[in-house]
Write an enzyme that holds these catalytic residues in place. Sequence first.
Site, PDB file in Angstrom:
ATOM      1  N   LYS A 177      -4.841   6.224  25.886  1.00 12.22           N
ATOM      2  CA  LYS A 177      -5.155   4.792  25.005  1.00 12.22           C
ATOM      3  C   LYS A 177      -3.848   4.443  24.044  1.00 12.22           C
ATOM      4  CE  LYS A 177      -6.931   3.527  21.168  1.00 12.22           C
ATOM      5  NZ  LYS A 177      -5.894   2.491  20.871  1.00 12.22           N
ATOM      6  N   GLU A 252      -2.266  14.643  14.828  1.00 10.93           N
ATOM      7  CA  GLU A 252      -1.205  14.450  14.028  1.00 10.93           C
ATOM      8  C   GLU A 252      -0.978  13.476  13.032  1.00 10.93           C
ATOM      9  OE1 GLU A 252       2.256  13.823  12.748  1.00 10.93           O
ATOM     10  OE2 GLU A 252       2.730  13.226  14.381  1.00 10.93           O
ATOM     11  N   CYS A 285       6.152   9.317  10.116  1.00  8.64           N
ATOM     12  CA  CYS A 285       5.160  10.036   9.251  1.00  8.64           C
ATOM     13  C   CYS A 285       6.338  11.188   8.489  1.00  8.64           C
ATOM     14  CB  CYS A 285       4.362  10.436  10.344  1.00  8.64           C
ATOM     15  SG  CYS A 285       4.772  11.487  11.551  1.00  8.64           S
ATOM     16  N   GLU A 385       1.253   6.824   1.399  1.00 12.41           N
ATOM     17  CA  GLU A 385       2.211   6.816   2.483  1.00 12.41           C
ATOM     18  C   GLU A 385       2.507   5.312   2.737  1.00 12.41           C
ATOM     19  OE1 GLU A 385       2.979   8.565   7.124  1.00 12.41           O
ATOM     20  OE2 GLU A 385       1.079   7.661   6.736  1.00 12.41           O
TER      21      GLU A 385
END
Length: 483
Positions: A177, A252, A285, A385
Amino acid sequence: MAGLEDKRKFYIGGAWVDPAAPQDLEVIDPSTEEGFAVISLGGQQDTDRAVAAAKAAFPAWSATPPAERLACVERLLEVYKRRNDDVARAMTCEMGAPTSMSKADQAGSGSYHIETFIEAFRKFVFIRPLGPHAPTSMVAWEPIGVAALITPWNWPMNQVTLKVVAAVLAGNTVVLKPSEIAPLSSMVFAEMMDEAGFPKGVFNLVNGDGAGVGTQLSTHKDVDMVSFTGSTRAGIAITKAAADTLKKVALELGGKGANLVFADADDKAVERGAKHCFYNSGQSCNAPTRMLVERPLYEQAIERARAVAESTRVGSAHEEGRHIGPVVSKQQWDKIQDLIQKGIDEGARLVAGGPGLPEGVNRGYFVRPTVFADVSNDMTIAQQEIFGPVLSIIPFDTEEEAVAMANDTPYGLTNYVQTADGARRNRLARQLQSGMVEMNGASRGRGSAFGGVKASGRAREGGVWGLEEFMDSKQISGWDPDA
């Protein structure tokens, strides 16, 4: 939706099929804010069909000799290299990576990972002796089963290949997906899997959002593993959703990397760190978004970072050249603008960039490369973040203070160190709480794993560790070594 490219198909059981109950979604080009394609979001029936196809294919695929699985992946690599520019074009349109970067880095990461897995798999030993002390004890590495793979929009092919190729080499069957924001490159990838000749049901693709197909896969009784890359918030939700079926979950997640720049760092250290922060429009990231600078170099570092920000060109993803494109969506643009304003409101010194569109730009989700100085590590911009081209510079006086600030974050993906002192580098490499530490601009070696600790998740993707991520180890006693 007239005039849009019609991509309202799913790849299930070796064929492109219509959704059971189509729910159309327009895919937006972030450079133009205009739709360029239409996909369908899957429902429970589509998810069930894909999982059933993967489950049916698993017994034969898991029993397929490793050499035959490898041959399929080697054919995939040939197809991928031939269609590199098709993949790149899709990513330029769907998530805004500039054309040159899309071809070389975004699409190129896919062939790189396929090649690396091929190298690792050729040397992989599936049944290994426990040790000379136990000659009849063996460790066997075996596939887990049906793996649901949920991938993000910021590095589409990087993540798709890290998951799909490792999973199928290990003998699993998969349901992918991709992000509904950037699904087109994964649909090209499905075409490549088909052309490479993988057996029906080994690879399946269903488009959908996290609340829909993502949750359906995470809770499905016939899914044995979920591998997810994305936000920490979504990773927590997936873990909770998967708990009732006791499936394996590999995550992750996000990061808030610290870049420790000491006074003896090389002359390019600050420039290198700022460029890395702005790379991919800050949508990585592992971006070094917190630059911790030793006090004697602090003011000079601010000026160097300012120069990088002011010389970083922002432009359409459809243009060739070394520039950064837009961020992926209006929602992402709004979030970044709010956090830039938060930095100003909390007292950080705005050195470059700031809120609003770049000068001369009136459409597209473009963000000004932004540098803040005099940031304290407890400010919002130092803890959250941002996922945009925003750099926070923080001074420090001692090595111990720098380590404490670097580790004072929920995240633990990648940290960076810039110093000429080898003993210091070695100390910091062990003290920094992260899955990866990169020093003086040295990249991780080919075949090393990508992954973090703490709120960055604990997945390990790439190389031998990436293969083992998609396998269970079986302990066997009474093995006949002479049979």
